[in-house]
Design an enzyme around this catalytic site. Sequence first.
Site, PDB file in Angstrom:
ATOM      1  NE  ARG A  84      42.916  44.931  46.097  1.00 16.30           N
ATOM      2  CZ  ARG A  84      41.644  44.742  45.748  1.00 16.30           C
ATOM      3  NH1 ARG A  84      41.306  43.769  44.917  1.00 16.30           N
ATOM      4  NH2 ARG A  84      40.710  45.546  46.192  1.00 16.30           N
ATOM      5  CG  HIS A 128      37.042  44.358  49.560  1.00 16.82           C
ATOM      6  ND1 HIS A 128      37.982  44.017  48.612  1.00 16.82           N
ATOM      7  CD2 HIS A 128      35.913  43.727  49.171  1.00 16.82           C
ATOM      8  CE1 HIS A 128      37.449  43.206  47.709  1.00 16.82           C
ATOM      9  NE2 HIS A 128      36.186  43.017  48.027  1.00 16.82           N
ATOM     10  CD  GLU A 173      34.747  45.014  42.714  1.00 12.59           C
ATOM     11  OE1 GLU A 173      33.638  44.726  43.178  1.00 12.59           O
ATOM     12  OE2 GLU A 173      35.423  44.197  42.073  1.00 12.59           O
ATOM     13  CG  ASN A 300      38.853  44.687  41.166  1.00 10.69           C
ATOM     14  OD1 ASN A 300      40.083  44.780  41.139  1.00 10.69           O
ATOM     15  ND2 ASN A 300      38.166  44.689  42.280  1.00 10.69           N
ATOM     16  CE1 TYR A 302      36.438  38.180  39.446  1.00 12.39           C
ATOM     17  CE2 TYR A 302      36.095  40.538  39.667  1.00 12.39           C
ATOM     18  CZ  TYR A 302      36.609  39.353  40.145  1.00 12.39           C
ATOM     19  OH  TYR A 302      37.292  39.332  41.340  1.00 12.39           O
ATOM     20  CD  GLU A 360      38.565  41.871  43.416  1.00  6.69           C
ATOM     21  OE1 GLU A 360      37.560  41.358  42.869  1.00  6.69           O
ATOM     22  OE2 GLU A 360      38.515  42.549  44.448  1.00  6.69           O
TER      23      GLU A 360
HETATM   24  O1  IFM Z   1      34.217  38.464  45.644  1.00  8.36           O
HETATM   25  C1  IFM Z   1      34.180  39.645  44.909  1.00  8.36           C
HETATM   26  C2  IFM Z   1      35.102  40.690  45.487  1.00  8.36           C
HETATM   27  O2  IFM Z   1      34.828  40.931  46.819  1.00  8.36           O
HETATM   28  C3  IFM Z   1      34.987  41.979  44.736  1.00  8.36           C
HETATM   29  N1  IFM Z   1      35.126  41.772  43.316  1.00  8.36           N
HETATM   30  C4  IFM Z   1      34.393  40.700  42.704  1.00  8.36           C
HETATM   31  C5  IFM Z   1      34.571  39.418  43.471  1.00  8.36           C
HETATM   32  C6  IFM Z   1      33.779  38.269  42.813  1.00  8.36           C
HETATM   33  O3  IFM Z   1      32.421  38.576  42.809  1.00  8.36           O
END
Ligand code: IFM
Length: 453
Positions: A84, A128, A173, A300, A302, A360
């Site tokens: 990606r 992006h 995002e 995405n 985290y 992500e």
């Molecule tokens: O680096 C970023 C990415 O550009 C978008 N999602 C989160 C990542 C980590 O912060």
Amino acid sequence: MDEQRKPISRSDFPADFAWGTATASYQIEGAFNEDGRGLSIWDTFSHTPGKTRDGDTGDVADDHYHRYKEDIALMRELGFNSYRFSIAWPRILPEGRGKVNSKGLDFYERLVDTLLANGIEPYATLYHWDLPQALQDKGGWKERFTPQAFEEYADAVSRRLGDRVKGWITLNEPAVSAFVGHVEGRHAPGEHSFQAGIRATHHLLLAHGLAMPVLRSNNRRKDAEFGITLSTTFAEPGDDSQQAYEAAVMVDNFNNRIFMDPLFKGRYPSAISNLIDQYLPVQGGDLEKIAAPLDFIGINYYFRTLALAVEDQQALKYKTRKVKGAQYTEMDWEVEPEGFYNLLKMVNTDYKPAKILITENGAAFPDRLEEGQGQPAVHDPDRTNYLKGHFEAALKALKEGAPIRGYFVWSFLDNFEWAQGYSKRFGIVYVDYPTQRRIVKDSGRWYQTFLRG
Ligand code: IFM
């Protein structure tokens, strides 16, 4: 996770699963002024003193623009079947709309062809965060002409690449573009206005809605798929109080539902209508366009958010509770894979997407390049554990019915982490910036072994 004892294996996932990594144009390409590329809001922002750590910019980044061939050779060595990346709008339309820069399209054509020649399926994100500065000068995402310009951009790219790209992702995002860029001001364009954030939210969603039919009609690949990528968090109250509960509901609404509700249900979430309705620039027909069926939703993920109220609780204002004894990444994000499982279950239950791609997931840790007598090495067991834990969480959700069909680790290479500059390393491949050498980290080797099955 329950199944922690048995090591996770590729064969636990469906055979046609997309496995790879993700990157973004401004974070890796460099070549900011080559081959007719126009400037983006991130060029302006990163060159403004005080906006990024140590004044870092994406001018050179990983020099991927010139090194894409060796980078793709490394992807092949690591065993990805998918990759990606994002396309820089100002390479294609230096002024945002109008004259198409064919050299910009040529670059992505070379990239896509090299991926395909190496057996790697291209997943292209159109936006992006690198909005052409020329559009920002006219108001950017606050104004309706930006989604209209995005539609033209989507048309130019998909006319050229519609016979080769497997996965099309309209936006990455939008919550970060809208809120971090327009309300918190930590990202380009660096505004501080709630109203601007809400206007941007709607115009970003509208851009997605306008681009989807264009992408579909220019597509010439039978198995191509079309969707959007959202940043997500699993929000939980940080304590037992009613205020913390309300803070968690707000976090969930402003991170997840303000995008998912319009995309899947054709309306903005009623729980926050008192805060947003007055600013939403919705016109007749917009919501129908935004809610057109998606082939997949890109997730995405985290970290989870343990939300606590602040005194003058208002939209987007909350505190997070830190957990004693828990591990935190270099970004100060809690490592807690169960939240990922919970989020995936929530998305599947509440929105019933046709397909979920994890577009992500990954972690920044303080890596150290070791160069003794032998091969250079980066030992990053924390990142490997992070990935294992999150693969397991995704697998658990998959086994319970979430239609997860792809996983793109963030990120392939260490790169420009926006306002944090180059201080945070997310790659499974280390980049030695002064020499641009790539060194596969232990986590990259772990992923390679995993992919070999
Ligand atoms: O680096 C970023 C990415 O550009 C978008 N999602 C989160 C990542 C980590 O912060």
